[in-house]
Write a protein that holds these residues in place. Structure first.
Motif, PDB file in Angstrom:
ATOM      1  N   UNK A   2       0.839  -1.200   0.000  1.00  0.00           N
ATOM      2  CA  UNK A   2       0.000   0.000   0.000  1.00  0.00           C
ATOM      3  C   UNK A   2       0.874   1.250   0.000  1.00  0.00           C
ATOM      4  N   UNK A   3       1.899   1.219   0.873  1.00  0.00           N
ATOM      5  CA  UNK A   3       2.798   2.364   0.968  1.00  0.00           C
ATOM      6  C   UNK A   3       3.614   2.510  -0.307  1.00  0.00           C
ATOM      7  N   UNK A   4       4.058   1.378  -0.856  1.00  0.00           N
ATOM      8  CA  UNK A   4       4.856   1.433  -2.078  1.00  0.00           C
ATOM      9  C   UNK A   4       4.057   2.007  -3.226  1.00  0.00           C
ATOM     10  N   UNK A   5       2.771   1.677  -3.273  1.00  0.00           N
ATOM     11  CA  UNK A   5       1.941   2.130  -4.389  1.00  0.00           C
ATOM     12  C   UNK A   5       1.837   3.644  -4.430  1.00  0.00           C
ATOM     13  N   UNK A   6       1.876   4.295  -3.252  1.00  0.00           N
ATOM     14  CA  UNK A   6       1.724   5.740  -3.208  1.00  0.00           C
ATOM     15  C   UNK A   6       2.874   6.446  -3.902  1.00  0.00           C
ATOM     16  N   UNK A   7       4.072   5.842  -3.858  1.00  0.00           N
ATOM     17  CA  UNK A   7       5.224   6.496  -4.453  1.00  0.00           C
ATOM     18  C   UNK A   7       5.726   5.823  -5.701  1.00  0.00           C
ATOM     19  N   UNK A   8       5.029   4.803  -6.171  1.00  0.00           N
ATOM     20  CA  UNK A   8       5.528   4.027  -7.305  1.00  0.00           C
ATOM     21  C   UNK A   8       5.488   4.833  -8.581  1.00  0.00           C
ATOM     22  N   UNK A   9       6.508   4.649  -9.415  1.00  0.00           N
ATOM     23  CA  UNK A   9       6.549   5.298 -10.716  1.00  0.00           C
ATOM     24  C   UNK A   9       5.976   4.406 -11.813  1.00  0.00           C
ATOM     25  N   UNK A  10       5.777   3.118 -11.509  1.00  0.00           N
ATOM     26  CA  UNK A  10       5.231   2.199 -12.498  1.00  0.00           C
ATOM     27  C   UNK A  10       3.815   2.625 -12.887  1.00  0.00           C
ATOM     28  N   UNK A  11       3.465   2.382 -14.141  1.00  0.00           N
ATOM     29  CA  UNK A  11       2.153   2.745 -14.627  1.00  0.00           C
ATOM     30  C   UNK A  11       1.124   1.731 -14.128  1.00  0.00           C
ATOM     31  N   UNK A  12       0.026   2.219 -13.533  1.00  0.00           N
ATOM     32  CA  UNK A  12      -1.076   1.349 -13.141  1.00  0.00           C
ATOM     33  C   UNK A  12      -2.100   1.440 -14.269  1.00  0.00           C
ATOM     34  N   UNK A  13      -1.883   0.678 -15.318  1.00  0.00           N
ATOM     35  CA  UNK A  13      -2.724   0.738 -16.509  1.00  0.00           C
ATOM     36  C   UNK A  13      -3.937  -0.154 -16.303  1.00  0.00           C
ATOM     37  N   UNK A  14      -5.106   0.359 -16.618  1.00  0.00           N
ATOM     38  CA  UNK A  14      -6.297  -0.448 -16.571  1.00  0.00           C
ATOM     39  C   UNK A  14      -7.130  -0.203 -17.822  1.00  0.00           C
ATOM     40  N   UNK A  15      -7.705  -1.256 -18.340  1.00  0.00           N
ATOM     41  CA  UNK A  15      -8.718  -1.170 -19.376  1.00  0.00           C
ATOM     42  C   UNK A  15      -9.805  -2.146 -18.984  1.00  0.00           C
ATOM     43  N   UNK A  16     -11.035  -1.859 -19.370  1.00  0.00           N
ATOM     44  CA  UNK A  16     -12.138  -2.686 -18.879  1.00  0.00           C
ATOM     45  C   UNK A  16     -13.179  -2.867 -19.962  1.00  0.00           C
ATOM     46  N   UNK A  59      -0.178  -2.663 -25.754  1.00  0.00           N
ATOM     47  CA  UNK A  59      -0.147  -1.365 -25.059  1.00  0.00           C
ATOM     48  C   UNK A  59      -1.495  -0.938 -24.490  1.00  0.00           C
ATOM     49  N   UNK A  60      -1.418   0.022 -23.548  1.00  0.00           N
ATOM     50  CA  UNK A  60      -2.584   0.703 -22.992  1.00  0.00           C
ATOM     51  C   UNK A  60      -3.614  -0.253 -22.408  1.00  0.00           C
ATOM     52  N   UNK A  61      -3.128  -1.233 -21.670  1.00  0.00           N
ATOM     53  CA  UNK A  61      -4.021  -2.186 -21.043  1.00  0.00           C
ATOM     54  C   UNK A  61      -4.260  -3.438 -21.841  1.00  0.00           C
ATOM     55  N   UNK A  62      -3.861  -3.440 -23.118  1.00  0.00           N
ATOM     56  CA  UNK A  62      -3.827  -4.674 -23.893  1.00  0.00           C
ATOM     57  C   UNK A  62      -5.089  -5.089 -24.595  1.00  0.00           C
ATOM     58  N   UNK A  63      -6.198  -4.344 -24.455  1.00  0.00           N
ATOM     59  CA  UNK A  63      -7.459  -4.738 -25.079  1.00  0.00           C
ATOM     60  C   UNK A  63      -7.599  -4.062 -26.435  1.00  0.00           C
ATOM     61  N   UNK A  64      -8.029  -4.826 -27.436  1.00  0.00           N
ATOM     62  CA  UNK A  64      -8.233  -4.249 -28.753  1.00  0.00           C
ATOM     63  C   UNK A  64      -8.865  -5.230 -29.714  1.00  0.00           C
ATOM     64  N   UNK A  65      -8.882  -4.839 -30.989  1.00  0.00           N
ATOM     65  CA  UNK A  65      -9.419  -5.675 -32.049  1.00  0.00           C
ATOM     66  C   UNK A  65      -8.351  -5.876 -33.116  1.00  0.00           C
ATOM     67  N   UNK A  66      -8.594  -6.824 -33.992  1.00  0.00           N
ATOM     68  CA  UNK A  66      -7.660  -7.129 -35.070  1.00  0.00           C
ATOM     69  C   UNK A  66      -8.364  -6.929 -36.408  1.00  0.00           C
ATOM     70  N   UNK A  67      -7.713  -6.173 -37.271  1.00  0.00           N
ATOM     71  CA  UNK A  67      -8.244  -5.916 -38.609  1.00  0.00           C
ATOM     72  C   UNK A  67      -7.306  -6.525 -39.630  1.00  0.00           C
ATOM     73  N   UNK A  68      -7.858  -7.289 -40.582  1.00  0.00           N
ATOM     74  CA  UNK A  68      -7.034  -7.857 -41.641  1.00  0.00           C
ATOM     75  C   UNK A  68      -6.864  -6.837 -42.747  1.00  0.00           C
TER      76      UNK A  68
END
Length: 308
Positions: free
Chosen positions: A17-31, A287-296
């Motif tokens: 919890x404490x580490x999260x407050x100062x973390x530089x890592x990206x907390x990426x979410x997609x839903x 990237x950006x949470x990893x959710x997407x579609x594929x177009x041929x």
């Protein structure tokens, strides 16, 4: 014994919890939603920091340099996201892969920080489903004290993948640069042995979740098709490991694949299916949470991200 384990785990959880407050890592979410009750979220385990040659070194040098420049991709570094897929419905809380844990590299292993941000406890996870047993996907089953991080979860893994990493000869045959992968995988498999269930290609492992073979990145790598009525999502793990080369040149061999030729065939098969069925995908390193579609597009494909 159980009291000690929970006490240690609570200490670790509070520390993150404490580490999260100062973390530089990206907390990426997609839903996204799947049907009336299922919710799928990608939660960050941080990112990897690797020499680009690890991925691109086996590809045609001049062509890949031109390709990366055209796609505005920095060829001097390779820092893909690590997106753990979290599936929740009325009964289950399911993780697809467990992240890297504390022992792999400092930029990864951030899953517990992300759990704290979204208000989820590791004890609430009912199932951990593995695409494969590389470090950034399975080492996170153990915490800093070598206790199981998800003590109430059933851990599910393809039988072929388990047999490969469990085999004592794997550490001697996998290649010198991957011996730590083999030793680390075996230690985690031993830790979950009493809480593991196996499955085969095509098997429905949980209601609405079916295993889909995508061998090559590792010998038993699996993707997973999540379906509710006419809606579906494919969790592709590392079968599609980046948002550019893997789609436009799926035949190019990646240095991260243990069997590059088989992995290329798996990429083509997945890309054909998800583009034809207009199915969303979730990629562990997309990237950006990893959710997407594929177009041929002709004989190639294109990843279209859907970050929220």
């Amino acid at each position: 014994m159980n009291g000690i384990s929970l006490s240690r785990r609570s200490f670790l959880f509070n520390a993150t919890c404490l580490a999260a407050l100062g973390a530089q890592a990206r907390i990426v979410q997609a839903e996204l939603r799947l049907g009336p009750s299922a919710r799928i979220t990608t939660v960050s385990d941080g990112y990897l920091s690797l020499p680009p040659d690890v991925v691109f070194g086996a590809m045609p040098k001049e062509e890949v340099e031109q390709f990366l420049t055209r796609n505005q991709t920095d060829a001097t570094k390779y820092e893909p996201e690590c997106n753990v897929t979290l599936y929740r419905d009325d009964e289950n809380t399911v993780l697809f892969d467990a992240g890297a844990g504390p022992d792999f590299m400092p930029t990864s292993g951030k899953l517990m920080e992300t759990f704290e941000v979204i208000g989820l406890s590791p004890e609430s996870v009912t199932h951990v489903v593995f695409t494969h047993a590389h470090p950034d996907h399975i080492w996170g089953v153990l915490d800093d004290f070598d206790d199981l991080l998800f003590p109430n979860a059933t851990h599910l893994i393809g039988r072929k993948e388990w047999d490969y990493w469990w085999n004592p000869s794997t550490v001697d045959t996998i290649g010198e640069d991957r011996t730590a992968f083999a030793a680390g995988a075996k230690r985690r498999l031993e830790a979950i042995e009493d809480q593991v269930a196996f499955f085969e290609d095509g098997q429905e492992i949980l209601p609405g979740i079916a295993a889909r073979a995508s061998f090559g990145h590792t010998p038993g790598h699996m993707a997973f098709e999540l379906r509710n009525g006419n809606e579906s999502v494919m969790v592709v793990g590392d079968a599609l490991g980046n948002p550019h080369v893997a789609f436009e040149h799926p035949d190019w061999h990646s240095g991260t694949d243990q069997d590059p030729q088989v992995a290329a065939a798996a990429r083509y098969s997945l890309l054909d299916q998800v583009s034809e069925e207009e199915m969303r995908i979730i990629g562990f390193h997309l990237p950006n949470g990893g959710i997407g579609r594929v177009e041929k597009t002709g004989s190639a494909y294109r990843f279209i991200g859907e970050a929220s």
